[in-house]
Design an enzyme around this catalytic site. Structure first.
Site, PDB file in Angstrom:
ATOM      1  N   ASN A   7      26.337   0.921 -46.235  1.00  0.00           N
ATOM      2  CA  ASN A   7      25.128   0.396 -46.851  1.00  0.00           C
ATOM      3  C   ASN A   7      25.176   0.780 -48.327  1.00  0.00           C
ATOM      4  O   ASN A   7      24.870   1.910 -48.693  1.00  0.00           O
ATOM      5  CB  ASN A   7      23.909   1.012 -46.148  1.00  0.00           C
ATOM      6  CG  ASN A   7      22.605   0.460 -46.684  1.00  0.00           C
ATOM      7  OD1 ASN A   7      22.574  -0.266 -47.676  1.00  0.00           O
ATOM      8  ND2 ASN A   7      21.509   0.815 -46.018  1.00  0.00           N
ATOM      9  N   ARG A  59      26.002  -3.860 -44.725  1.00  0.00           N
ATOM     10  CA  ARG A  59      24.652  -4.367 -44.876  1.00  0.00           C
ATOM     11  C   ARG A  59      24.620  -5.270 -46.108  1.00  0.00           C
ATOM     12  O   ARG A  59      25.042  -4.858 -47.190  1.00  0.00           O
ATOM     13  CB  ARG A  59      23.680  -3.212 -45.069  1.00  0.00           C
ATOM     14  CG  ARG A  59      22.294  -3.743 -45.291  1.00  0.00           C
ATOM     15  CD  ARG A  59      21.335  -2.671 -45.683  1.00  0.00           C
ATOM     16  NE  ARG A  59      20.009  -3.280 -45.836  1.00  0.00           N
ATOM     17  CZ  ARG A  59      19.069  -2.746 -46.571  1.00  0.00           C
ATOM     18  NH1 ARG A  59      19.267  -1.620 -47.214  1.00  0.00           N
ATOM     19  NH2 ARG A  59      17.903  -3.349 -46.657  1.00  0.00           N
ATOM     20  N   HIS A 148      14.412  -6.725 -43.980  1.00  0.00           N
ATOM     21  CA  HIS A 148      14.350  -5.670 -42.961  1.00  0.00           C
ATOM     22  C   HIS A 148      14.691  -6.197 -41.563  1.00  0.00           C
ATOM     23  O   HIS A 148      14.261  -5.625 -40.562  1.00  0.00           O
ATOM     24  CB  HIS A 148      12.938  -5.039 -42.879  1.00  0.00           C
ATOM     25  CG  HIS A 148      12.582  -4.179 -44.052  1.00  0.00           C
ATOM     26  ND1 HIS A 148      11.305  -4.158 -44.573  1.00  0.00           N
ATOM     27  CD2 HIS A 148      13.314  -3.320 -44.784  1.00  0.00           C
ATOM     28  CE1 HIS A 148      11.261  -3.311 -45.591  1.00  0.00           C
ATOM     29  NE2 HIS A 148      12.476  -2.799 -45.738  1.00  0.00           N
ATOM     30  N   ARG A 209       6.374  -0.952 -54.960  1.00  0.00           N
ATOM     31  CA  ARG A 209       6.166  -2.394 -55.157  1.00  0.00           C
ATOM     32  C   ARG A 209       4.727  -2.786 -54.813  1.00  0.00           C
ATOM     33  O   ARG A 209       4.154  -2.246 -53.863  1.00  0.00           O
ATOM     34  CB  ARG A 209       7.113  -3.191 -54.259  1.00  0.00           C
ATOM     35  CG  ARG A 209       8.522  -3.253 -54.797  1.00  0.00           C
ATOM     36  CD  ARG A 209       9.439  -3.970 -53.825  1.00  0.00           C
ATOM     37  NE  ARG A 209      10.565  -3.123 -53.504  1.00  0.00           N
ATOM     38  CZ  ARG A 209      11.279  -3.189 -52.381  1.00  0.00           C
ATOM     39  NH1 ARG A 209      10.981  -4.084 -51.453  1.00  0.00           N
ATOM     40  NH2 ARG A 209      12.281  -2.383 -52.182  1.00  0.00           N
ATOM     41  N   GLU A 358      18.610   1.175 -38.440  1.00  0.00           N
ATOM     42  CA  GLU A 358      19.230  -0.042 -38.965  1.00  0.00           C
ATOM     43  C   GLU A 358      20.749   0.011 -38.881  1.00  0.00           C
ATOM     44  O   GLU A 358      21.395  -0.983 -38.594  1.00  0.00           O
ATOM     45  CB  GLU A 358      18.789  -0.251 -40.421  1.00  0.00           C
ATOM     46  CG  GLU A 358      17.327  -0.632 -40.520  1.00  0.00           C
ATOM     47  CD  GLU A 358      16.751  -0.427 -41.904  1.00  0.00           C
ATOM     48  OE1 GLU A 358      16.508   0.739 -42.266  1.00  0.00           O
ATOM     49  OE2 GLU A 358      16.540  -1.411 -42.617  1.00  0.00           O
TER      50      GLU A 358
END
Ligand code: ADP
Length: 588
Positions: A7, A59, A148, A209, A358
């Site tokens: 990742n 990823r 996601h 964010r 993940e």
């Protein structure tokens, strides 16, 4: 099979090594300078030099409209990932740097790209479209993609295991609350709504964010000269959210502490974060016509009892009741307690805290795609039948519409053994229009079902969900008129998912199983066409036949007696995707 999961962020590299299902090693390299991914990766591989790596999973944040599934990386796939840089300028270049470095070092093993967007790639059109002219939207690739994906997919699967029910019959709301945060409505195993949009900036309030904000406010900031475009970008992505609201930190632990000590802005941050989350949960229950479980995951969802309680309280009207004691102590960890049910025992809707993983999902996907199996095992042609609108009735409905004790009479047998079209017909009545003389198909069934096409839907003025035949729970209401009475069905109206009836022997020949989703290429019309999302239904009662509705047959300009061939099984279609763009999804 040993799978290395990479990742690569802009300045970091996370890795995990799995031996089949088991995590063996993990590590993180931080503060990687520009252009330093190759060196960082070399360090990781040196550390793993005692291991034989069989496949590498990468990823990749943005797969655009191109990738609806993980894909084995070759030149064409790499070029497509590169083309998505415009959509994810912060993420995809780093992901690609990792891919290039790893492929250079491990050229002989399969490399698989697993996309954040893939789980949402077939969001229904109504959920992925913004309210702007579609021509403008298409020209600039403006649509909702969602992110996601591996996390939402992972916790949805875990939730189904916990509930002991197949994912295909559940309505789940998964809340991934980490530094980035998004909510997803997972209906029958598919993402049907999600809060992140064209970019990961839309939706929930996040660590730094803003999430949803009126586009008009941004136009005003730019027009007044208060900020440049780059400053606005930086403000919304890096200086907003929990950090911007609280003025303290993007970390919930710091904010909760300050709020407890009386800090007003910290309190505001918590209130806005949880209010927005509640709003999405309520909205997604509405989108799916109900919900079976709400799942909390990510650093905040797995750890913060306060945030969970604020988000999930006062949902009694949905049948969701939190057990305060269970919630207070709950912390999900994949090495210890990966799933904690925080609902009251009698709560109809379950609330689950689930540790996301993940990397494990990426490893599983990599193993699946690298393991091949893309080829369908038989070229035996499939006859296509166009399924006109029709009605299935229960004994009670028959009595109400045709009089007590009345029976269906066969007009002609259907190709599926035991099924027949009836002489009896009914009128379907909607708020805008009506369709008279719709044929009933026998025999009688345990639930009423009215199957119509999209064109019928707009004529009647109704909105029918796309469902598998037989799955009528939570579908749309409709009025039926018969010679002896009128029936207001509370549910049962559907647009049928396109499907193939198969005998178990046929399924074995193709190498597919019940509820697999496949792609079928249809020849014989003016042009070849591929239908995606075709569901396989296997039963000893079935004869081989694909059913599509009249709209689809018209769109494909199908002549009578067409045939199709099975060209890919979903989740195994990497081979096919190389040559064709992803076909249209079944949902509106
Ligand atoms: P990422 O999205 O970067 O993977 P995580 O899913 O690890 O992030 O979530 C990190 C966030 O989770 C932290 O910024 C913090 O807000 C929150 N968090 C982690 N541990 C706790 C805790 N014990 N209590 C409350 N919040 C926590």
């Amino acid at each position: 099979m040993k799978v290395l999961v990479l990742n690569c962020g802009s300045s970091s590299l996370k890795y995990k090594l799995y031996d089949d299902g088991a995590e063996q090693r993990a590590g993180l390299v931080e503060r990687i300078p520009d252009g330093g991914h190759e060196q960082a990766l070399q360090g990781v591989l040196d550390e793993l030099s005692d291991q034989t790596i069989d496949a590498v999973g990468h990823r990749v944040v943005h797969g655009g409209a191109r990738f609806a599934d993980a894909a084995r990386i070759d030149d064409a796939v790499r070029a497509d990932i590169e083309a998505c840089i415009a959509l994810a300028p912060l993420h995809n270049p780093a992901n690609l740097a990792g891919i290039d470095a790893a492929m250079a070092r491990l050229p002989d093993v399969p490399h698989v790209a697993v996309f954040d967007t893939a789980f949402h790639a077939r969001l229904p059109r109504r959920a992925r479209s913004y309210g702007i002219d579609p021509t403008l939207a298409d020209k600039h690739h403006i649509r909702r993609y969602g992110f996601h994906g591996p996390s939402h997919a992972f916790v949805a699967q875990r939730a189904a295991e916990q509930l002991g029910r197949p994912l295909e019959e559940l309505r789940l709301i998964t809340c991934h609350l980490g530094n980035g945060a998004s909510v997803c409505a997972v209906e029958c195993g598919r993402s049907v709504e999600t809060s992140m949009g064209m970019t990961p900036l839309e939706g929930l309030v996040m660590g730094t964010r803003s999430g949803d904000i009126d586009a008009g406010a941004l136009i005003a900031l730019l027009k007044s000269g208060a900020m440049t475009v780059d400053e606005l970008d930086h403000t919304l992505n890096k200086q907003s959210g929990l950090k911007g609201l609280s003025g303290i930190s993007n970390d919930v632990r710091d904010i909760e502490k300050a709020a407890a000590e009386g800090d007003e802005r910290a309190r505001l941050a918590i209130a806005v974060f949880t209010h927005r989350l509640r709003k999405y949960i309520g909205a997604y229950a509405a989108v799916m016509g109900g919900v079976d479980a709400v799942i909390m995951t990510g650093g905040i969802g797995q750890n913060s009892a306060t945030m969970r309680r604020r988000a999930l309280q006062r949902f009694e009207y949905l049948g969701l009741l939190i057990d305060e004691e269970k919630n207070a102590g709950a912390q999900a960890r994949h090495d210890r307690t990966p799933v904690v049910d925080i609902s009251e025992d009698h709560s109809r809707v379950r609330s689950l805290v689930i540790a996301t993983d993940e990397e494990r999902m990426i490893a599983d996907e990599t193993r699946r795609v690298a393991g091949g199996g893309a080829e369908v095992q038989s070229e035996m042609p499939i006859p296509i039948a166009v399924s006109a609108r029709h009605i299935h009735l229960t004994r009670e409905a028959m009595d109400a519409l045709f009089g007590p004790g009345s029976e269906l009479t066969s007009y002609r047998p259907l190709s599926q053994p035991g099924q027949f079209a009836c002489h009896e017909r009914l009128n379907i009545v909607g708020p805008r229009g009506r369709i008279d003389g719709v044929r009933i198909l026998g025999p009688l069934r345990p639930a009423c079902q009215v199957e119509i096409s999209r064109t019928d839907e707009f004529h009647l003025g109704v909105d029918a969900p796309v469902r598998h035949s037989g799955d009528v729970k939570g579908t749309a209401p409709i009025i039926l008129e018969g010679p002896k009475g009128t029936l207001h069905l509370q549910e049962g109206l559907i647009c049928a998912w396109r499907h193939i009836h198969m005998h178990p022997d046929d399924a074995a020949r193709y190498g597919v199983k019940d509820r697999d989703e496949v792609m079928v290429e249809i020849r014989g019309g003016d042009r070849d066409l591929i239908f995606a999302d075709v569901v396989v239904r296997v039963s000893p009662k079935y004869a081989l036949e694909m059913h599509i509705d009249t709209d689809e047959a018209n769109a494909a300009e199908l002549p009578p007696k067409s045939e199709g061939s099975l060209v890919g099984v979903e989740g195994r279609q990497a081979v096919l995707l190389k040559r064709k763009a992803w076909p249209q999804p079944a949902g509106e």
